[in-house]
Write a protein that holds these residues in place. Structure first.
Motif, short mmCIF file in Angstrom:
data_model
loop_
_atom_site.label_atom_id
_atom_site.label_comp_id
_atom_site.label_asym_id
_atom_site.label_seq_id
_atom_site.Cartn_x
_atom_site.Cartn_y
_atom_site.Cartn_z
N ASN A 129 58.70 56.66 23.67
CA ASN A 129 58.58 57.62 22.58
C ASN A 129 58.35 59.04 23.09
OD1 ASN A 129 58.94 56.50 19.93
ND2 ASN A 129 57.03 55.34 20.18
N GLN A 133 61.00 62.05 22.51
CA GLN A 133 60.58 63.22 21.73
C GLN A 133 60.68 64.51 22.53
OE1 GLN A 133 56.69 62.53 20.01
NE2 GLN A 133 57.33 60.63 19.02
N GLU A 140 61.67 58.64 17.11
CA GLU A 140 61.90 57.31 16.55
C GLU A 140 60.61 56.63 16.13
OE1 GLU A 140 64.23 54.53 18.63
OE2 GLU A 140 65.98 55.83 18.82
N GLY A 141 59.48 57.14 16.60
CA GLY A 141 58.21 56.50 16.30
C GLY A 141 57.05 57.42 16.58
N ILE A 142 55.86 56.85 16.64
CA ILE A 142 54.63 57.60 16.89
C ILE A 142 54.03 57.14 18.21
CG2 ILE A 142 52.27 58.02 16.08
CD1 ILE A 142 53.31 57.67 13.22
N MET A 171 53.44 54.50 10.97
CA MET A 171 54.76 54.94 10.54
C MET A 171 54.99 54.76 9.04
SD MET A 171 56.99 53.60 13.83
CE MET A 171 58.60 53.82 13.08
N THR A 172 54.18 53.91 8.42
CA THR A 172 54.33 53.69 6.97
C THR A 172 53.54 54.71 6.15
OG1 THR A 172 52.47 52.15 6.74
CG2 THR A 172 54.61 51.22 7.37
N GLU A 176 57.38 61.21 8.17
CA GLU A 176 58.22 61.16 9.37
C GLU A 176 58.32 62.51 10.07
OE1 GLU A 176 62.66 59.55 10.74
OE2 GLU A 176 61.94 59.27 8.68
N TRP A 179 55.49 62.84 12.62
CA TRP A 179 55.22 61.78 13.60
C TRP A 179 54.88 62.34 14.98
CZ3 TRP A 179 59.50 57.51 12.63
CH2 TRP A 179 59.20 56.84 11.43
N GLN A 180 55.66 63.29 15.46
CA GLN A 180 55.43 63.81 16.81
C GLN A 180 54.13 64.59 16.88
OE1 GLN A 180 58.79 65.65 18.80
NE2 GLN A 180 57.48 67.10 19.85
#
Length: 228
Positions: A129, A133, A140-142, A171-172, A176, A179-180
């Protein structure tokens, strides 16, 4: 029974608002100038401070400039060159293997997909990730490091313990687009205020939002239930 999703979303919104104000310049603290250096630095940072990694890589990146350099290096020499990094012997093996894989399968380039990155030695979702990033501008994620794990649990945003399941929980409820930066904000706050063993709740901008605040409920720091 866990906290309802809508309550967690409201909690996240409040946390983000305050931490953006508190740490407006929060960003990655590893030093790197290209994707390979980023990948190497993040692999070395596992269970090691970014400050220590930056000290070691200042010389390492002068000596090892390409995947071919890592692939051709003797593992014992690599271990010596990263001495001072936690688990330096294991990580030397990771770096050599990564170099070989990048040369053999990726034309010497750092791949830009989660699947390809996590197939590299020593690379899990957290490392992948970070590389995506900050190396490829792909979110795509955290990233769930030790600070994100600790603070997200203390703040009641998750009850999970494993980084992978914590990430899925976050992520829920985290927008979004955040996230970063969510990771950077929690890392900054974890380093400055929300220490693992002795959090400074009296100085915390999130104190009134935090179900784990020792000012309100006298949490036993030794219990490990909320403060682990």
């Amino acid at each position: 029974m866990g906290t309802p999703r809508d309550s967690r979303e409201e909690q996240v919104d409040a946390v983000l608002d305050r931490l953006y104000e508190e740490y407006p310049d929060s960003t990655i603290s590893l030093d790197f100038s290209n994707r390979l250096e980023l990948l190497v630095a993040v692999v070395l940072s596992a269970q090691c401070t970014d400050e220590r990694v930056n000290q070691v890589t200042s010389e390492l990146f002068e000596k090892y400039r390409t995947p071919e350099d890592y692939a051709a290096a003797a593992e014992e020499q690599l271990a010596e060159d990263i001495y001072g990094i936690t688990f330096h012997n294991n990580k030397a093996g990771y770096l050599q293997s990564i170099g070989e894989t990048l040369v053999r399968e990726h034309d010497g380039e750092v791949p830009d997909t989660m699947t390809e990155l996590t197939e590299l030695s020593g690379v899990g979702r957290k490392t992948a990730n970070v590389v995506l990033q900050h190396g490829h501008d792909v979110v795509e994620g955290i990233v769930v490091d030790t600070h994100v794990r600790r603070l997200s649990r203390r703040l009641g945003l998750t009850e999970e313990e494993r980084p992978e399941t914590i990430e899925q929980d976050l992520m829920t409820v985290v927008p979004e687009g955040d996230w970063q930066q969510f990771t950077h904000l929690l890392i900054s706050h974890g380093r400055a205020v929300c220490d693992a063993r002795n959090p400074s709740c009296e100085e915390c901008t999130l104190e009134d939002l935090c179900p784990s605040s020792k000012l309100d409920n006298g949490v036993d720091l030794a219990s490990g239930e909320l403060w682990g």
